[in-house]
Design a protein around this motif. Structure first.
Motif, mmCIF file in Angstrom:
data_model
loop_
_atom_site.group_PDB
_atom_site.id
_atom_site.type_symbol
_atom_site.label_atom_id
_atom_site.label_comp_id
_atom_site.label_asym_id
_atom_site.label_seq_id
_atom_site.Cartn_x
_atom_site.Cartn_y
_atom_site.Cartn_z
ATOM 1 N N HIS A 190 0.855 -1.187 0.000
ATOM 2 C CA HIS A 190 0.000 0.000 0.000
ATOM 3 C C HIS A 190 0.895 1.242 0.000
ATOM 4 C CE1 HIS A 190 -2.745 3.024 1.705
ATOM 5 N NE2 HIS A 190 -3.740 2.255 1.314
ATOM 6 N N PRO A 191 0.496 2.345 -0.659
ATOM 7 C CA PRO A 191 1.379 3.512 -0.767
ATOM 8 C C PRO A 191 1.636 4.271 0.523
ATOM 9 C CG PRO A 191 -0.770 3.970 -1.737
ATOM 10 C CD PRO A 191 -0.736 2.498 -1.448
ATOM 11 N N THR A 192 0.823 4.086 1.561
ATOM 12 C CA THR A 192 1.051 4.824 2.806
ATOM 13 C C THR A 192 1.004 3.944 4.047
ATOM 14 O OG1 THR A 192 -1.313 5.385 2.998
ATOM 15 C CG2 THR A 192 0.117 6.961 1.844
ATOM 16 N N GLN A 193 0.434 2.760 3.961
ATOM 17 C CA GLN A 193 0.266 1.891 5.121
ATOM 18 C C GLN A 193 1.116 0.630 4.983
ATOM 19 O OE1 GLN A 193 -3.906 0.968 5.577
ATOM 20 N NE2 GLN A 193 -4.542 3.031 4.991
ATOM 21 N N ASP A 194 1.357 -0.028 6.100
ATOM 22 C CA ASP A 194 2.019 -1.336 6.067
ATOM 23 C C ASP A 194 0.970 -2.409 5.803
ATOM 24 O OD1 ASP A 194 4.487 -0.226 6.478
ATOM 25 O OD2 ASP A 194 4.522 -0.608 8.634
ATOM 26 N N LEU A 195 0.387 -2.328 4.641
ATOM 27 C CA LEU A 195 -0.620 -3.269 4.154
ATOM 28 C C LEU A 195 -0.075 -3.865 2.862
ATOM 29 C CD1 LEU A 195 -3.561 -4.451 4.184
ATOM 30 C CD2 LEU A 195 -4.213 -2.452 2.829
ATOM 31 N N ALA A 232 -1.999 -3.273 -8.593
ATOM 32 C CA ALA A 232 -1.441 -1.964 -8.247
ATOM 33 C C ALA A 232 -2.466 -1.192 -7.428
ATOM 34 C CB ALA A 232 -1.077 -1.175 -9.501
ATOM 35 N N PHE A 233 -2.004 -0.566 -6.346
ATOM 36 C CA PHE A 233 -2.853 0.333 -5.574
ATOM 37 C C PHE A 233 -2.976 1.667 -6.300
ATOM 38 C CE2 PHE A 233 -1.566 -2.525 -2.125
ATOM 39 C CZ PHE A 233 -2.763 -2.686 -1.446
ATOM 40 N N SER A 234 -4.110 2.332 -6.093
ATOM 41 C CA SER A 234 -4.230 3.706 -6.562
ATOM 42 C C SER A 234 -3.278 4.579 -5.755
ATOM 43 C CB SER A 234 -5.673 4.199 -6.401
ATOM 44 O OG SER A 234 -6.072 4.150 -5.028
ATOM 45 N N PRO A 235 -2.863 5.740 -6.275
ATOM 46 C CA PRO A 235 -1.894 6.572 -5.555
ATOM 47 C C PRO A 235 -2.316 6.947 -4.141
ATOM 48 C CG PRO A 235 -2.077 7.299 -7.822
ATOM 49 C CD PRO A 235 -3.144 6.262 -7.632
ATOM 50 N N LYS A 324 -19.392 17.696 -12.580
ATOM 51 C CA LYS A 324 -18.867 18.456 -11.444
ATOM 52 C C LYS A 324 -18.779 17.602 -10.189
ATOM 53 C CE LYS A 324 -20.582 22.921 -13.131
ATOM 54 N NZ LYS A 324 -21.510 24.045 -12.859
ATOM 55 N N GLN A 325 -19.577 16.534 -10.126
ATOM 56 C CA GLN A 325 -19.603 15.671 -8.956
ATOM 57 C C GLN A 325 -18.616 14.514 -9.070
ATOM 58 O OE1 GLN A 325 -23.660 14.452 -8.226
ATOM 59 N NE2 GLN A 325 -24.457 16.406 -8.951
ATOM 60 N N HIS A 326 -17.894 14.446 -10.162
ATOM 61 C CA HIS A 326 -17.005 13.323 -10.411
ATOM 62 C C HIS A 326 -15.593 13.637 -9.926
ATOM 63 C CE1 HIS A 326 -19.917 12.313 -13.910
ATOM 64 N NE2 HIS A 326 -20.375 11.893 -12.760
ATOM 65 N N HIS A 327 -14.917 12.607 -9.522
ATOM 66 C CA HIS A 327 -13.543 12.746 -9.045
ATOM 67 C C HIS A 327 -12.658 11.848 -9.890
ATOM 68 C CE1 HIS A 327 -10.072 12.053 -6.291
ATOM 69 N NE2 HIS A 327 -10.250 13.340 -6.069
ATOM 70 N N HIS A 328 -11.662 12.453 -10.536
ATOM 71 C CA HIS A 328 -10.774 11.661 -11.373
ATOM 72 C C HIS A 328 -9.740 10.980 -10.504
ATOM 73 C CE1 HIS A 328 -7.626 11.284 -14.737
ATOM 74 N NE2 HIS A 328 -8.579 10.419 -14.973
ATOM 75 N N GLU A 329 -9.628 9.655 -10.613
ATOM 76 C CA GLU A 329 -8.741 8.870 -9.746
ATOM 77 C C GLU A 329 -7.417 8.517 -10.414
ATOM 78 O OE1 GLU A 329 -9.544 8.485 -6.724
ATOM 79 O OE2 GLU A 329 -11.720 8.787 -6.668
ATOM 80 N N GLY A 330 -7.178 9.025 -11.626
ATOM 81 C CA GLY A 330 -5.919 8.746 -12.296
ATOM 82 C C GLY A 330 -6.088 7.794 -13.469
ATOM 83 N N PHE A 331 -4.945 7.345 -13.999
ATOM 84 C CA PHE A 331 -4.934 6.480 -15.168
ATOM 85 C C PHE A 331 -4.311 5.130 -14.848
ATOM 86 C CE2 PHE A 331 -5.022 10.750 -16.981
ATOM 87 C CZ PHE A 331 -5.989 10.628 -17.963
ATOM 88 N N LEU A 332 -4.931 4.097 -15.392
ATOM 89 C CA LEU A 332 -4.385 2.745 -15.340
ATOM 90 C C LEU A 332 -3.744 2.413 -16.684
ATOM 91 C CD1 LEU A 332 -7.226 0.582 -13.721
ATOM 92 C CD2 LEU A 332 -5.027 1.111 -12.700
ATOM 93 N N ALA A 333 -2.582 1.777 -16.641
ATOM 94 C CA ALA A 333 -1.976 1.225 -17.852
ATOM 95 C C ALA A 333 -1.883 -0.281 -17.687
ATOM 96 C CB ALA A 333 -0.593 1.815 -18.089
ATOM 97 N N THR A 334 -2.103 -1.015 -18.768
ATOM 98 C CA THR A 334 -1.968 -2.475 -18.730
ATOM 99 C C THR A 334 -1.001 -2.938 -19.811
ATOM 100 O OG1 THR A 334 -3.878 -2.789 -20.210
ATOM 101 C CG2 THR A 334 -4.296 -2.828 -17.820
ATOM 102 N N GLY A 335 -0.260 -3.993 -19.485
ATOM 103 C CA GLY A 335 0.605 -4.676 -20.440
ATOM 104 C C GLY A 335 0.087 -6.080 -20.634
ATOM 105 N N CYS A 336 -0.016 -6.510 -21.880
ATOM 106 C CA CYS A 336 -0.803 -7.706 -22.173
ATOM 107 C C CYS A 336 -0.072 -8.653 -23.120
ATOM 108 C CB CYS A 336 -2.130 -7.254 -22.794
ATOM 109 S SG CYS A 336 -3.323 -8.567 -23.099
#
Length: 402
Positions: A190-195, A232-235, A324-336
């Motif tokens: 996890h990006p911030t926790q010991d998970l 992958a965890f989100s940022p 306006k109510q939407h929150h962009h969570e970033g981009f995912l990339a995949t390798g296939c």
């Protein structure tokens, strides 16, 4: 505006397939590992100026030739500053820079060992400061916690090992976790926790946490119908993406019911009997073969789109008031395994979670499998990929006019 991946550089030198790449925390160094038993360290000749440029002659040349060409001029924009030859006795399957200072590098090998390497003061060479042993056979993955104090490894022996750094190259194994029933393909912190998350040939994902010096499985995520290759965890750590041999991408989050709801925006809420749910699925019609890698970059407002979602879940469309109510969570990339790179945007809102296919780059590594994708942690428009063709490629995500 539509998005595309533009080829910016090709890094050649490995003599076998490249399994994985890892950026250092400055975003200016890239490590790659290969079936040729070596690790290479790459850096752009102009350092950060490379990532500020939108000039991509490598892609122009490749398009002119209608194929990826070896030895093109863009290979000269990067240099290999160090090669760790014969880093292991067998294939080096995984590589990971320590995330705080980036001086240390961990490598996992099919010889069953994990190497810890440190950059020499004032130089570019890396020397081995520790070798971690314990896995019965092939070690498949290695990952540092966000603090750099913990290291996780996993392997074909179905185990996950957690190591603690005591400084000066001294590592102690503090837990061996054996709950998976088959090969463990990858581990990710996890990006911030010991998970810790682990992804397995037994079609499951497990989340691990520590309580009073004991590590245990806090949750088991099931839903994939075949091998889970990576995740992958989100940022911000609120979501976990997983990819599988079943050709789907799944997004997971803690069950938002009850006590879990209050902590959704702050990170994963977890306890031994906590519940996790799949909140979106990219169906198996999008990728035509197994998906081997996934990476998640932070949101980039300049590249956010309102388009129709192809994943299970709500489609957000382009209504101005709703957006306006939407929150962009970033981009995912995949390798296939179908030789293509794909980039998806992830959006959350009152309607749920939407995953939108933004662009596809076919034959990104000629006609070979793509084993790894990694977004640059400092320059988020930039993506590195590695494939069975033995080449590392650097891409820029950009918008363009039709």
């Amino acid at each position: 505006m539509p998005l595309r991946l533009v080829l910016a550089a090709e890094l050649e030198g490995h003599e076998d397939r490249v399994w994985q790449v890892s950026w250092d925390p400055t975003g200016l160094r890239l490590a790659s590992c290969s079936g040729d038993k070596s690790v290479r360290i790459w850096t752009p000749l102009t350092q950060g100026l490379f990532f500020e440029s939108t000039n991509t002659p490598a892609d122009t040349k490749a398009q002119q030739n209608q194929q990826h060409t070896h030895g093109n001029d863009m290979s000269k924009t990067w240099e290999c500053v160090d090669t760790i030859d014969a880093a292991h006795k067998r294939t080096v399957r995984a590589v990971a820079f320590e995330p705080t200072r980036g001086r240390a590098l961990a490598t996992a090998s099919f010889d069953g060992t994990t190497g810890i390497w440190e950059k020499e003061e004032g130089g570019d060479s890396y020397e081995c400061i520790a070798t971690l042993e314990g896995h019965e056979n092939e070690t498949k993955s290695v990952s540092w916690s966000s603090s750099g104090q913990l290291l996780a490894t996993c392997g074909r022996d179905r185990s996950v090992w957690i190591w603690e750094s005591n400084g000066e190259g001294d590592f102690d194994c503090i837990s061996v976790l054996m709950e998976h029933t088959n090969d463990v393909k990858m581990v990710a912190w996890h990006p911030t926790q010991d998970l810790l998350a682990s992804f397995s040939y037994d079609d499951s994902i497990r989340l691990w946490r520590e309580d009073d010096d004991d590590w245990y499985s806090a949750a088991t995520l099931t839903g994939h119908s075949s091998t889970v290759w990576a995740g992958a965890f989100s940022p911000d750590g609120r979501f976990l993406a997983s990819v599988s041999d079943d050709r789907t991408v799944r997004l997971w989050a803690a069950d938002a019911s009850g006590a879990a709801a209050a902590g959704m925006r702050d990170g994963f809420y977890y306890k031994p009997d906590s519940a996790y749910q799949c909140v979106a699925t990219v169906p198996d019609t999008v990728h035509s073969r197994a998906i081997y890698s996934v990476a998640w970059t932070k949101p980039m407002a300049s590249l956010s789109n309102n388009t129709t979602a192809i994943a299970d879940g709500s489609s957000f469309g382009s209504d101005e008031e709703k957006s306006k109510q939407h929150h962009h969570e970033g981009f995912l990339a995949t390798g296939c395994g179908d030789n293509a790179l794909r980039v998806f945007s992830v959006t959350t809102g009152n309607e749920g979670v939407a995953v939108v296919l933004e662009c596809t780059r076919n034959q990104a590594h000629a006609l070979t499998d793509i084993n790894c994708v990694q977004w640059n942690p400092v320059y988020p428009h930039w993506l590195a990929s590695a494939g069975d063709d033995g080449v590392v490629r650097i891409w820029r995500l950009e918008s363009f006019s039709d």
